[in-house]
Design a protein around this motif. Structure first.
Motif, mmCIF file in Angstrom:
data_model
loop_
_atom_site.group_PDB
_atom_site.id
_atom_site.type_symbol
_atom_site.label_atom_id
_atom_site.label_comp_id
_atom_site.label_asym_id
_atom_site.label_seq_id
_atom_site.Cartn_x
_atom_site.Cartn_y
_atom_site.Cartn_z
ATOM 1 N N PHE A 89 -6.811 -17.986 18.940
ATOM 2 C CA PHE A 89 -5.622 -17.541 18.215
ATOM 3 C C PHE A 89 -5.575 -16.035 17.973
ATOM 4 O O PHE A 89 -4.497 -15.434 17.977
ATOM 5 C CB PHE A 89 -5.593 -18.278 16.868
ATOM 6 C CG PHE A 89 -4.280 -18.179 16.148
ATOM 7 C CD1 PHE A 89 -3.137 -18.771 16.659
ATOM 8 C CD2 PHE A 89 -4.186 -17.516 14.942
ATOM 9 C CE1 PHE A 89 -1.933 -18.698 15.990
ATOM 10 C CE2 PHE A 89 -2.979 -17.432 14.258
ATOM 11 C CZ PHE A 89 -1.856 -18.031 14.779
ATOM 12 N N VAL A 90 -6.731 -15.427 17.729
ATOM 13 C CA VAL A 90 -6.775 -14.016 17.327
ATOM 14 C C VAL A 90 -7.125 -13.147 18.522
ATOM 15 O O VAL A 90 -8.128 -13.392 19.201
ATOM 16 C CB VAL A 90 -7.799 -13.802 16.199
ATOM 17 C CG1 VAL A 90 -7.830 -12.338 15.765
ATOM 18 C CG2 VAL A 90 -7.455 -14.691 15.005
ATOM 19 N N PRO A 91 -6.337 -12.140 18.818
ATOM 20 C CA PRO A 91 -6.633 -11.263 19.955
ATOM 21 C C PRO A 91 -7.904 -10.463 19.723
ATOM 22 O O PRO A 91 -8.289 -10.182 18.594
ATOM 23 C CB PRO A 91 -5.405 -10.339 20.024
ATOM 24 C CG PRO A 91 -4.908 -10.307 18.617
ATOM 25 C CD PRO A 91 -5.138 -11.674 18.069
ATOM 26 N N ARG A 92 -8.535 -10.105 20.801
ATOM 27 C CA ARG A 92 -9.761 -9.313 20.725
ATOM 28 C C ARG A 92 -9.415 -7.846 20.969
ATOM 29 O O ARG A 92 -8.809 -7.496 21.980
ATOM 30 C CB ARG A 92 -10.767 -9.803 21.754
ATOM 31 C CG ARG A 92 -12.142 -9.148 21.655
ATOM 32 C CD ARG A 92 -13.068 -9.726 22.704
ATOM 33 N NE ARG A 92 -13.162 -11.167 22.563
ATOM 34 C CZ ARG A 92 -13.382 -11.998 23.574
ATOM 35 N NH1 ARG A 92 -13.487 -11.523 24.802
ATOM 36 N NH2 ARG A 92 -13.456 -13.281 23.365
ATOM 37 N N ILE A 93 -9.805 -7.021 20.021
ATOM 38 C CA ILE A 93 -9.571 -5.583 20.134
ATOM 39 C C ILE A 93 -10.896 -4.902 20.418
ATOM 40 O O ILE A 93 -11.839 -5.012 19.635
ATOM 41 C CB ILE A 93 -8.954 -5.001 18.844
ATOM 42 C CG1 ILE A 93 -7.711 -5.802 18.435
ATOM 43 C CG2 ILE A 93 -8.613 -3.528 19.035
ATOM 44 C CD1 ILE A 93 -6.574 -5.720 19.417
ATOM 45 N N THR A 94 -10.984 -4.215 21.542
ATOM 46 C CA THR A 94 -12.215 -3.535 21.938
ATOM 47 C C THR A 94 -11.946 -2.054 22.137
ATOM 48 O O THR A 94 -11.102 -1.677 22.958
ATOM 49 C CB THR A 94 -12.794 -4.142 23.223
ATOM 50 O OG1 THR A 94 -13.040 -5.535 23.003
ATOM 51 C CG2 THR A 94 -14.082 -3.456 23.620
ATOM 52 N N TYR A 95 -12.643 -1.241 21.357
ATOM 53 C CA TYR A 95 -12.451 0.208 21.406
ATOM 54 C C TYR A 95 -10.988 0.592 21.221
ATOM 55 O O TYR A 95 -10.448 1.440 21.911
ATOM 56 C CB TYR A 95 -12.997 0.783 22.712
ATOM 57 C CG TYR A 95 -14.451 0.453 22.940
ATOM 58 C CD1 TYR A 95 -15.425 0.793 22.000
ATOM 59 C CD2 TYR A 95 -14.854 -0.231 24.079
ATOM 60 C CE1 TYR A 95 -16.745 0.460 22.200
ATOM 61 C CE2 TYR A 95 -16.176 -0.567 24.285
ATOM 62 C CZ TYR A 95 -17.127 -0.209 23.343
ATOM 63 O OH TYR A 95 -18.434 -0.532 23.535
ATOM 64 N N GLY A 96 -10.337 -0.107 20.303
ATOM 65 C CA GLY A 96 -8.960 0.211 19.952
ATOM 66 C C GLY A 96 -7.922 -0.359 20.882
ATOM 67 O O GLY A 96 -6.725 -0.135 20.689
ATOM 68 N N CYS A 151 -19.909 -13.615 23.083
ATOM 69 C CA CYS A 151 -20.903 -12.579 23.399
ATOM 70 C C CYS A 151 -20.205 -11.333 23.948
ATOM 71 O O CYS A 151 -20.443 -10.882 25.074
ATOM 72 C CB CYS A 151 -21.921 -13.117 24.396
ATOM 73 S SG CYS A 151 -22.923 -14.480 23.753
ATOM 74 N N VAL A 152 -19.319 -10.770 23.141
ATOM 75 C CA VAL A 152 -18.494 -9.640 23.557
ATOM 76 C C VAL A 152 -18.384 -8.646 22.405
ATOM 77 O O VAL A 152 -18.754 -8.937 21.270
ATOM 78 C CB VAL A 152 -17.075 -10.115 23.956
ATOM 79 C CG1 VAL A 152 -17.117 -10.997 25.192
ATOM 80 C CG2 VAL A 152 -16.422 -10.844 22.789
ATOM 81 N N VAL A 153 -17.855 -7.482 22.697
ATOM 82 C CA VAL A 153 -17.607 -6.466 21.672
ATOM 83 C C VAL A 153 -16.217 -6.693 21.087
ATOM 84 O O VAL A 153 -15.253 -6.917 21.818
ATOM 85 C CB VAL A 153 -17.702 -5.046 22.269
ATOM 86 C CG1 VAL A 153 -17.322 -3.988 21.228
ATOM 87 C CG2 VAL A 153 -19.104 -4.799 22.799
ATOM 88 N N ASP A 154 -16.130 -6.649 19.751
ATOM 89 C CA ASP A 154 -14.856 -6.845 19.063
ATOM 90 C C ASP A 154 -14.804 -5.876 17.892
ATOM 91 O O ASP A 154 -15.675 -5.910 17.008
ATOM 92 C CB ASP A 154 -14.741 -8.289 18.569
ATOM 93 C CG ASP A 154 -13.345 -8.630 18.066
ATOM 94 O OD1 ASP A 154 -12.726 -7.763 17.431
ATOM 95 O OD2 ASP A 154 -12.885 -9.770 18.291
ATOM 96 N N ASP A 155 -13.796 -5.015 17.871
ATOM 97 C CA ASP A 155 -13.713 -3.977 16.841
ATOM 98 C C ASP A 155 -13.713 -4.540 15.432
ATOM 99 O O ASP A 155 -14.259 -3.922 14.513
ATOM 100 C CB ASP A 155 -12.444 -3.132 17.034
ATOM 101 C CG ASP A 155 -12.521 -2.221 18.245
ATOM 102 O OD1 ASP A 155 -13.568 -2.249 18.930
ATOM 103 O OD2 ASP A 155 -11.553 -1.483 18.509
#
Length: 601
Positions: A450-457, A548-552
């Protein structure tokens, strides 16, 4: 040591007596003469214990009838004052309150006699906390000084404190002064109100308990929590920051007395999964538990009496309720208004539902309470995590050997032989029959959808998978595509800076949910074969792999997810086989965008 100017106490009291006998609050000269005397003596009393004793013990004339007369006259003068009289009455209230405050400080004999003026002081506080009065900053000093005088009259005197506290917690709703003090726009007045409450419950579990059991106690707690919520972001060096610190001490006493579970329940509203006051209280509980090495003992302890839930019980029940609400809310939005969408065994929305979503993004079906529910879910999860970790640390410190390669099929018990926090969490079940472990996994899956993933803005744009096959390696499933449309009301990533900022704002509303949930799952799975198997059975391993990812807005999500995955796979061949069977279908490019390696996209 007595001040030189107080060598003839009787003469000093006589001077005050003579002024009081002819005092008329409507005459400016009378008010000025009286305030000059009061201010002069107040300065002396603040510095000299001997001066307080001598003035309070004066036999001829006695001080106390004169002081009582001044308080009654001052209170009556405020009944219906002319506009021109207000500044003069404010000064009179300040001087009289300051004199009384200093006269009774650490002087039990004086406190006993000054307590007769409590009703007049209460009436003046009520007057200065009216809406019209609080619009004039000139009244703040009077309100603050009156509160301090009341506090000094009872501080350190258990009998007077009990009488005052019982009275204030049983007043009719329209006469309550404590809620009015906490609603003051002046931070220093709020500090004085918190000091008064803190002094009343200090070293008394019984008086602290009255905050949760008396007729007006919860009402006062509501106003205190309202004010605490407004002070959370205050700088420590400011008046607001100091008010927050004192307020925190009040709730710290409630927590340490084992009363916070009952208070949390009393703050509930029928058919509301969480209230703003409960969320504020959870923030205070989380802060306290995080700073306590004995958090597990306090959380698991129960007060004597039937049906007294522990704090840990309440937190567990709240977690299950919040996670269930989150799951239902997200499923409802993903179903495009259909509360029971057709779902395949691997939890994907049916093609018909997907087509309906493509035609009309279900923005109108979003639950506006969901971000607040997730905020509370994060707080509860952090509390449970802290308690579980503190219990493990205590067990280790007590010399209990750690489990080696042989993983038990049930959670470990505490040193005392009683179930540990991890035991209790693993065994917990919602009213729907869903276990806490399964609830963790399903909530994580749906939130990630449901929630988008924001990576480095930047919004991470995940390519759609072919057909309806599972894509555990990070590809965007139909659920995820539909979930993002439900939030943003459009497909794709248009590169519009304004729109990107709005997307980031939406993601921020669900900050830390994924991180904290996957962290708790990892703790429960640590050296617990039963939890490992339950996670596999409910399809949780791909869910954890996808995290297992980057998420702001989920700091260290990747690290916690990897740790959880490690705990799920440790000496579990069946779980390892699930991971081995998953083939990568994408790669992260230099812009942190997942590309489909099958089609070279």
């Amino acid at each position: 040591m007595t001040d030189p100017r107080m060598h003839d106490t009787s003469a000093d009291v006589r001077k005050l007596y003579d002024v009081a006998q002819t005092f008329d609050p409507d005459v400016a000269e009378h008010v000025q003469a009286l305030t000059d005397i009061l201010d002069e003596y107040a300065s002396i009393l603040a510095k000299s214990d001997g001066a307080r004793r001598q003035l309070g013990d004066s036999p001829d004339p006695p001080l106390w009838p004169t002081l009582r007369r001044l308080w009654d006259i001052t209170s009556e003068a405020h009944a219906d004052p002319d506009q021109d009289d207000i500044p003069r009455l404010i000064n009179l209230s300040i001087s009289l309150a300051r004199f009384t405050r200093n006269l009774v400080a650490a002087a039990p004999f004086n406190q006993e006699r000054a307590f007769d003026n409590e009703r007049a002081i209460r009436r003046l506080i009520y007057h200065y906390t009216s809406f019209n009065a609080t619009q004039d900053p000139a009244t703040f000093a009077a309100t603050r000084m009156l509160s301090q005088a009341l506090s000094n009259i009872v501080t350190g005197n258990d009998t007077l404190t009990q009488t005052l506290w019982t009275t204030y917690l049983n007043l009719p709703e329209e006469q309550l002064v404590l809620p009015r003090l906490f609603a003051s726009p002046d931070a220093r007045t709020v500090s004085s109100a918190f000091v008064l409450v803190l002094n009343c419950i200090h070293d008394s579990v019984h008086r602290a308990e009255l905050l949760t059991t008396s007729p007006r106690g919860p009402r006062i707690c509501l106003t205190m929590l309202d004010r605490m919520a407004s002070l959370f972001e205050a700088e420590e060096s400011t008046e607001e920051g100091r008010a927050f610190d004192i307020g925190y001490e009040v709730f710290k006493r409630v927590i340490e007395a084992g009363l916070v579970a009952g208070l949390y329940i009393r703050l509930a509203v029928h058919q509301e999964v969480i209230t703003p006051h409960q969320t504020t209280l959870l923030k205070l509980i989380d802060s306290y538990l995080h700073g306590s090495q004995r958090a597990h003992e306090l959380a698991l302890s129960r007060r004597p009496g039937a049906d007294r839930s522990s704090l840990f019980d309440v937190l567990t029940e709240t977690f299950l309720a919040l996670s269930s609400y989150t799951q239902n809310a997200i499923q409802h939005s993903l179903a495009s208004g259909d509360p029971t969408p057709a779902r395949s065994e691997n939890h994907r929305v049916s093609p018909d539902a997907q087509e309906q979503s493509d035609a009309s993004p279900p923005l109108q079906n979003l639950d506006l309470l969901l971000p607040k529910v997730c905020e509370a879910l994060v707080l509860v999860t952090e509390c449970l995590t802290t308690v579980a970790l503190r219990a493990e640390e205590a067990a280790t410190d007590a010399g209990r050997p750690r489990i080696s390669s042989a993983i038990e099929t049930s959670a470990n018990t505490s040193v005392s032989g009683q179930p540990s926090p991890k035991d209790l969490l693993v065994a917990a079940t919602a009213s729907s029959g869903q276990g806490l472990v399964e609830s963790l996994v399903e909530t994580l899956r749906l939130v990630d959808v449901f929630v988008p993933r924001i990576t480095y803005g930047k919004l991470v744009k995940r390519p759609p998978p072919p057909g309806s096959e599972a894509s555990p390696g990070g590809q965007q499933t139909n659920d995820q595509q539909q979930g993002h449309e439900a939030i943003f009301g459009q497909k794709g990533d248009g590169g519009d800076p304004v729109e990107d900022a709005r997307k980031a704002q939406v993601a921020q509303a669900f900050a830390h949910v994924k991180r904290d949930l996957v962290r708790l799952l990892g703790i429960l799975a640590s050296q617990n074969r039963a939890v490992q198997d339950r996670v596999r059975v409910c399809g949780g391993i791909p869910v954890v792999m996808n995290l297992c990812v980057v998420d702001d807005y989920n700091p260290y999500l990747r690290e916690h997810a990897i740790f959880t995955l490690r705990n799920l796979l440790f000496e579990n061949v069946e779980n390892q086989a699930v991971v081995d069977a998953i083939k990568p279908v994408g790669r992260w490019d230099e812009e942190k965008v997942l590309r489909d390696i099958r089609g070279g996209v």
